[in-house]
Design a protein around this motif. Structure first.
Motif, PDB file in Angstrom:
ATOM      1  N   ASP A   1      -4.670  68.302 -59.168  1.00 45.75           N
ATOM      2  CA  ASP A   1      -4.405  69.671 -58.790  1.00 45.75           C
ATOM      3  C   ASP A   1      -5.054  70.636 -59.774  1.00 45.75           C
ATOM      4  OD1 ASP A   1      -2.926  68.640 -56.718  1.00 45.75           O
ATOM      5  OD2 ASP A   1      -1.045  68.774 -57.802  1.00 45.75           O
ATOM      6  N   LEU A   2      -6.363  70.483 -59.950  1.00 47.73           N
ATOM      7  CA  LEU A   2      -7.091  71.290 -60.924  1.00 47.73           C
ATOM      8  C   LEU A   2      -8.124  72.172 -60.236  1.00 47.73           C
ATOM      9  CD1 LEU A   2      -7.746  68.554 -63.624  1.00 47.73           C
ATOM     10  CD2 LEU A   2      -5.911  70.249 -63.590  1.00 47.73           C
ATOM     11  N   ILE A   3      -8.319  73.347 -60.793  1.00 45.39           N
ATOM     12  CA  ILE A   3      -9.376  74.257 -60.370  1.00 45.39           C
ATOM     13  C   ILE A   3     -10.308  74.429 -61.561  1.00 45.39           C
ATOM     14  CG2 ILE A   3      -9.937  76.615 -59.686  1.00 45.39           C
ATOM     15  CD1 ILE A   3      -7.204  76.725 -58.304  1.00 45.39           C
ATOM     16  N   TYR A   4     -11.615  74.216 -61.331  1.00 41.57           N
ATOM     17  CA  TYR A   4     -12.620  74.380 -62.372  1.00 41.57           C
ATOM     18  C   TYR A   4     -13.317  75.713 -62.158  1.00 41.57           C
ATOM     19  CZ  TYR A   4     -11.988  69.420 -63.242  1.00 41.57           C
ATOM     20  OH  TYR A   4     -11.452  68.197 -63.542  1.00 41.57           O
ATOM     21  N   GLY A   5     -13.553  76.444 -63.252  1.00 40.19           N
ATOM     22  CA  GLY A   5     -14.222  77.728 -63.147  1.00 40.19           C
ATOM     23  C   GLY A   5     -15.174  77.940 -64.298  1.00 40.19           C
ATOM     24  N   LEU A   6     -16.113  78.852 -64.108  1.00 44.12           N
ATOM     25  CA  LEU A   6     -17.119  79.167 -65.115  1.00 44.12           C
ATOM     26  C   LEU A   6     -17.303  80.674 -65.121  1.00 44.12           C
ATOM     27  CD1 LEU A   6     -19.123  77.796 -67.067  1.00 44.12           C
ATOM     28  CD2 LEU A   6     -20.768  77.782 -65.194  1.00 44.12           C
ATOM     29  N   THR A   7     -17.069  81.301 -66.281  1.00 45.94           N
ATOM     30  CA  THR A   7     -17.219  82.747 -66.368  1.00 45.94           C
ATOM     31  C   THR A   7     -18.690  83.113 -66.514  1.00 45.94           C
ATOM     32  OG1 THR A   7     -17.098  82.923 -68.783  1.00 45.94           O
ATOM     33  CG2 THR A   7     -15.000  82.868 -67.570  1.00 45.94           C
ATOM     34  N   ASP A  16      -4.668  74.152 -64.102  1.00 45.10           N
ATOM     35  CA  ASP A  16      -3.720  73.300 -63.392  1.00 45.10           C
ATOM     36  C   ASP A  16      -2.779  74.230 -62.628  1.00 45.10           C
ATOM     37  OD1 ASP A  16      -1.534  71.779 -62.590  1.00 45.10           O
ATOM     38  OD2 ASP A  16      -1.451  70.611 -64.441  1.00 45.10           O
ATOM     39  N   TYR A  17      -3.038  74.407 -61.328  1.00 48.44           N
ATOM     40  CA  TYR A  17      -2.254  75.378 -60.565  1.00 48.44           C
ATOM     41  C   TYR A  17      -0.852  74.878 -60.236  1.00 48.44           C
ATOM     42  CZ  TYR A  17      -3.826  72.817 -56.383  1.00 48.44           C
ATOM     43  OH  TYR A  17      -4.100  71.855 -55.449  1.00 48.44           O
ATOM     44  N   THR A  18      -0.615  73.580 -60.287  1.00 43.22           N
ATOM     45  CA  THR A  18       0.732  73.063 -60.049  1.00 43.22           C
ATOM     46  C   THR A  18       1.678  73.483 -61.171  1.00 43.22           C
ATOM     47  OG1 THR A  18      -0.175  71.155 -58.889  1.00 43.22           O
ATOM     48  CG2 THR A  18       2.090  70.974 -59.651  1.00 43.22           C
ATOM     49  N   ASN A  19       1.183  73.419 -62.415  1.00 39.08           N
ATOM     50  CA  ASN A  19       2.000  73.778 -63.576  1.00 39.08           C
ATOM     51  C   ASN A  19       1.704  75.172 -64.114  1.00 39.08           C
ATOM     52  OD1 ASN A  19       3.403  71.221 -63.794  1.00 39.08           O
ATOM     53  ND2 ASN A  19       1.410  70.378 -64.366  1.00 39.08           N
TER      54      ASN A  19
END
Length: 101
Positions: A1-7, A16-19
């Motif tokens: 349940d992870l979202i990866y991003g790059l600024t 971790d959107y679950t936690n």
């Protein structure tokens, strides 16, 4: 349940959107990243574009590699995971690179 991003300044984050917690923040050696120009393979290798480079980052090994240098990245790229290819449009050209895991 992870979202990866790059600024836009080259910071990679993993959320971790679950936690409701950011688990990783890492400054990569790029300063002007391009959106939407990031994807992750099934083996966890992150590909992105910025500073006129297509790059690969292995989060587990903390390893950064430049896949290709090309000028004029205007938009992002498309990752074809089935055929292990990345297609992009630097300038008015269409390019294709092999994905290595």
């Amino acid at each position: 349940d992870l979202i990866y991003g790059l600024t836009g300044e080259g910071y990679l984050f993993v959320y971790d959107y679950t936690n409701n917690v950011v688990t990783t923040v890492k400054k990569l050696p790029v300063n002007h990243t391009i959106w939407p120009a990031m994807d992750i393979t099934d083996k966890g290798i992150i590909y992105g574009a910025g500073d006129d480079k297509l790059f690969r980052y292995d989060l587990d090994k903390d390893r950064f590699d430049v896949v290709a240098e090309t000028s004029g990245w205007v938009l992002g790229f498309y990752m074809d995971k089935k055929n292990n290819k990345i297609y992009g449009t630097p300038g008015a050209r269409l390019v294709c690179y092999d994905i290595e895991d």
